[in-house]
Design an enzyme around this catalytic site. Structure first.
Site, PDB file in Angstrom:
ATOM      1  N   ASN A 119       0.821  -1.215   0.000  1.00  0.00           N
ATOM      2  CA  ASN A 119       0.000   0.000   0.000  1.00  0.00           C
ATOM      3  C   ASN A 119       0.853   1.263   0.000  1.00  0.00           C
ATOM      4  O   ASN A 119       1.981   1.255   0.489  1.00  0.00           O
ATOM      5  CB  ASN A 119      -0.920   0.009   1.235  1.00  0.00           C
ATOM      6  CG  ASN A 119      -2.191  -0.780   0.997  1.00  0.00           C
ATOM      7  OD1 ASN A 119      -2.732  -0.779  -0.092  1.00  0.00           O
ATOM      8  ND2 ASN A 119      -2.661  -1.472   2.021  1.00  0.00           N
ATOM      9  N   THR A 139      -3.409  -5.555  -6.594  1.00  0.00           N
ATOM     10  CA  THR A 139      -4.607  -6.250  -6.113  1.00  0.00           C
ATOM     11  C   THR A 139      -5.803  -5.304  -6.018  1.00  0.00           C
ATOM     12  O   THR A 139      -6.946  -5.713  -6.230  1.00  0.00           O
ATOM     13  CB  THR A 139      -4.350  -6.895  -4.743  1.00  0.00           C
ATOM     14  OG1 THR A 139      -3.740  -5.933  -3.873  1.00  0.00           O
ATOM     15  CG2 THR A 139      -3.456  -8.113  -4.875  1.00  0.00           C
ATOM     16  N   HIS A 171      -8.039   1.774  -4.170  1.00  0.00           N
ATOM     17  CA  HIS A 171      -8.121   0.883  -3.011  1.00  0.00           C
ATOM     18  C   HIS A 171      -7.895   1.765  -1.779  1.00  0.00           C
ATOM     19  O   HIS A 171      -6.814   1.857  -1.234  1.00  0.00           O
ATOM     20  CB  HIS A 171      -7.055  -0.212  -3.093  1.00  0.00           C
ATOM     21  CG  HIS A 171      -6.967  -1.063  -1.851  1.00  0.00           C
ATOM     22  ND1 HIS A 171      -8.065  -1.680  -1.298  1.00  0.00           N
ATOM     23  CD2 HIS A 171      -5.906  -1.383  -1.060  1.00  0.00           C
ATOM     24  CE1 HIS A 171      -7.677  -2.363  -0.222  1.00  0.00           C
ATOM     25  NE2 HIS A 171      -6.382  -2.180  -0.052  1.00  0.00           N
TER      26      HIS A 171
END
Length: 301
Positions: A119, A139, A171
């Site tokens: 991240n 992802t 995300h």
């Protein structure tokens, strides 16, 4: 043909991805790499101890970046300090770690697919894609989309596998939940849920990662399974539709960034699916999410 996966970073997440790959027989060979060699040894030995109970002949071992030369998949989980409340605050720390890894990736001529879990996933996937000569997939909202499905299922007391739905965009906090595409056995979810339930599900879906991290320090099971689904779709050449973070290349009018859209995933990588029929509100939210990511990319340059 042997299916080889190299996992870079053996923290909670890297170890769980390795375990799931072995348990499900997705990879024939799993190679773990971590800068902390003491931890690397311990994780590999612990993982290896489960192998006699498996019905597969998966090999798990320590390795080096030289193993990337013939790897099908590289899984990037290495990161800086985890921030519980905002993934975007992890950017500078993650880039500092990634910058130590990417020269090794290039030096060892990796030509498989790199699956990025680090991240902030969309920005790191974009950054990695600019630096290496290999396919890159983040992802992205593969995790958020199943969080949505799980929460819709709980509200209706149904099996999560019977819910279809996507989150797209970042995300993170700006992700867009596509209620117009969320179905329960073919029925639109908004015909079965109250507006209050939908608002609560949306909030819970968006904040799930931060809430879990605040309670236990990290997330690992959900994202580990999401990564394995993507890896299995690639190695199995499944042509499966999953949301993940890629350059949309013009889909929904977006390009020049990594953001999540539904993609067809196979040995050829992740190809954005034909555009869904979004509402004007969903399109506006998705565009705003992309604009935010583009602004962050400009600041990274």
């Amino acid at each position: 043909m042997s299916k080889k996966v190299v996992v870079i970073g053996l923290g909670h997440l890297g170890a769980h991805v390795s375990q799931m790959l072995a348990l499900r027989g997705i990879a024939d060979e799993i190679v773990g790499i971590d800068y902390n060699k003491r931890k690397e040894w311990g994780e590999i030995q612990d993982l290896s101890d489960m192998l006699p109970y498996l019905g597969t002949q998966t090999k798990i071992r320590s390795g080096s970046y030289e193993d990337l030369a013939d790897a099908d998949i590289a899984v990037l989980t290495a990161c800086g300090k985890i921030c519980d409340e905002d993934r975007l605050q992890e950017l500078s720390g993650s880039i500092a770690v990634i910058d130590q890894i990417l020269p090794e990736v290039q030096k060892n001529h990796f030509h498989g697919t790199m699956v990025v879990l680090t991240n902030p996933c969309d920005l790191i996937a974009y950054y990695v894609n600019q630096k290496i000569d290999a396919d890159v997939i983040g992802t992205g909202t593969a995790l958020d989309s199943v969080r949505l499905r799980s929460r819709v299922a709980a509200a209706l007391n149904l099996a999560p596998s019977d819910i279809q739905g996507y989150c797209i965009g970042e995300h993170g906090d700006s992700q867009t939940i596509l209620w117009s595409q969320t179905r329960v056995g073919g029925v639109l979810a908004d015909k079965l849920l109250t507006p209050e339930q939908m608002r609560q599900i949306e909030q819970d879906t968006i904040t799930a990662g931060c809430e879990i991290a605040l309670h236990k320090g990290s997330t690992e099971f959900g994202i580990g399974m999401a990564a394995c689904e993507i890896i299995q779709a690639i190695l199995g050449d499944e042509h499966r539709i999953l949301p993940c973070s890629v350059d949309p290349k013009g889909v929904y009018g977006q390009s020049g960034l990594f953001t999540s859209v539904p993609c067809i995933i196979s040995r050829e990588g992740a190809v954005p699916l034909k555009e869904l029929d979004l509402t004007s509100d969903e399109m506006a939210k998705f565009t705003a999410s992309c604009d935010m990511l583009k602004d962050m990319i400009q600041k990274m340059s």
